[in-house]
Design a protein around this motif. Structure first.
Motif, PDB file in Angstrom:
ATOM      1  N   CYS A  12       0.871  -1.193   0.000  1.00 23.81           N
ATOM      2  CA  CYS A  12       0.000   0.000   0.000  1.00 23.81           C
ATOM      3  C   CYS A  12       0.893   1.224   0.000  1.00 23.81           C
ATOM      4  CB  CYS A  12      -0.887   0.016   1.241  1.00 23.81           C
ATOM      5  SG  CYS A  12      -2.181  -1.194   1.245  1.00 23.81           S
ATOM      6  N   CYS A  13       1.722   1.376  -1.008  1.00 26.08           N
ATOM      7  CA  CYS A  13       2.792   2.386  -0.946  1.00 26.08           C
ATOM      8  C   CYS A  13       2.281   3.815  -0.949  1.00 26.08           C
ATOM      9  CB  CYS A  13       3.784   2.179  -2.072  1.00 26.08           C
ATOM     10  SG  CYS A  13       3.129   2.518  -3.724  1.00 26.08           S
ATOM     11  N   GLY A  14       1.095   4.048  -1.549  1.00 25.56           N
ATOM     12  CA  GLY A  14       0.596   5.428  -1.636  1.00 25.56           C
ATOM     13  C   GLY A  14       1.699   6.340  -2.175  1.00 25.56           C
ATOM     14  N   ARG A  16       4.445   7.087  -0.756  1.00 21.09           N
ATOM     15  CA  ARG A  16       5.756   6.679  -0.195  1.00 21.09           C
ATOM     16  C   ARG A  16       6.244   7.641   0.882  1.00 21.09           C
ATOM     17  NH1 ARG A  16       8.858   4.630  -5.769  1.00 21.09           N
ATOM     18  NH2 ARG A  16       6.957   3.935  -6.811  1.00 21.09           N
ATOM     19  N   MET A  17       5.337   8.270   1.593  1.00 18.57           N
ATOM     20  CA  MET A  17       5.734   9.281   2.579  1.00 18.57           C
ATOM     21  C   MET A  17       6.600   8.718   3.688  1.00 18.57           C
ATOM     22  SD  MET A  17       2.363  11.609   3.037  1.00 18.57           S
ATOM     23  CE  MET A  17       1.720  12.594   1.703  1.00 18.57           C
ATOM     24  N   MET A  18       6.406   7.442   4.037  1.00 18.88           N
ATOM     25  CA  MET A  18       7.177   6.893   5.157  1.00 18.88           C
ATOM     26  C   MET A  18       8.607   6.534   4.759  1.00 18.88           C
ATOM     27  SD  MET A  18       5.951   3.013   5.830  1.00 18.88           S
ATOM     28  CE  MET A  18       6.457   1.686   4.747  1.00 18.88           C
ATOM     29  N   MET A  30       3.719  -1.104  -4.537  1.00 16.82           N
ATOM     30  CA  MET A  30       2.434  -1.530  -5.095  1.00 16.82           C
ATOM     31  C   MET A  30       1.313  -0.674  -4.508  1.00 16.82           C
ATOM     32  SD  MET A  30       0.755  -5.316  -4.671  1.00 16.82           S
ATOM     33  CE  MET A  30      -0.809  -5.280  -3.806  1.00 16.82           C
ATOM     34  N   ASP A  31       0.342  -0.374  -5.310  1.00 10.14           N
ATOM     35  CA  ASP A  31      -0.859   0.316  -4.827  1.00 10.14           C
ATOM     36  C   ASP A  31      -1.992  -0.014  -5.796  1.00 10.14           C
ATOM     37  OD1 ASP A  31      -1.088   2.817  -2.592  1.00 10.14           O
ATOM     38  OD2 ASP A  31      -2.751   2.693  -4.005  1.00 10.14           O
ATOM     39  N   ASP A  54      -4.510  -5.069  -6.433  1.00 11.03           N
ATOM     40  CA  ASP A  54      -5.316  -5.124  -5.217  1.00 11.03           C
ATOM     41  C   ASP A  54      -4.719  -6.200  -4.320  1.00 11.03           C
ATOM     42  OD1 ASP A  54      -7.232  -5.511  -3.248  1.00 11.03           O
ATOM     43  OD2 ASP A  54      -8.915  -5.549  -4.649  1.00 11.03           O
ATOM     44  N   PHE A  55      -4.232  -5.795  -3.130  1.00  9.50           N
ATOM     45  CA  PHE A  55      -3.591  -6.804  -2.260  1.00  9.50           C
ATOM     46  C   PHE A  55      -4.552  -7.874  -1.846  1.00  9.50           C
ATOM     47  CE2 PHE A  55      -4.783  -3.534   0.954  1.00  9.50           C
ATOM     48  CZ  PHE A  55      -5.561  -4.330   1.801  1.00  9.50           C
TER      49      PHE A  55
END
Ligand SMILES: C[S@@+](CC[C@H](N)C(=O)[O-])C[C@H]1O[C@@H](n2cnc3c(N)ncnc32)[C@H](O)[C@@H]1O
Length: 55
Positions: A12-14, A16-18, A30-31, A54-55
């Protein structure tokens, strides 16, 4: 380890803020979506995964 040598899956990388390194060579990002938009505080948000799934 995947056949491409990647050992980390961020499912759920979105945007990648973290991540400090947002293009870590050992990682598949992946997202479920790919999109760019401007947040309410004017930050440009980019969701651009290596894999859309989709995970
Ligand atoms: C809170 S954001 C993740 C933030 C991310 N960890 C970061 O460091 O910026 C949650 C993400 O999960 C994704 N997502 C939601 N449902 C999903 C699914 N079924 N499969 C893959 N990604 C999904 C959303 O599109 C969204 O980008």
């Amino acid at each position: 380890m995947a056949s491409n040598g990647k050992i980390i899956l961020d499912a759920c990388c979105g945007p990648r803020m973290m991540w400090f390194n947002k293009n870590h060579p050992d990682t598949i990002y992946m997202d479920i979506r790919k999109e760019n938009f401007v947040a309410c505080d004017s930050r440009k948000i980019e969701v651009d995964p290596d894999l859309i799934a989709d995970f």
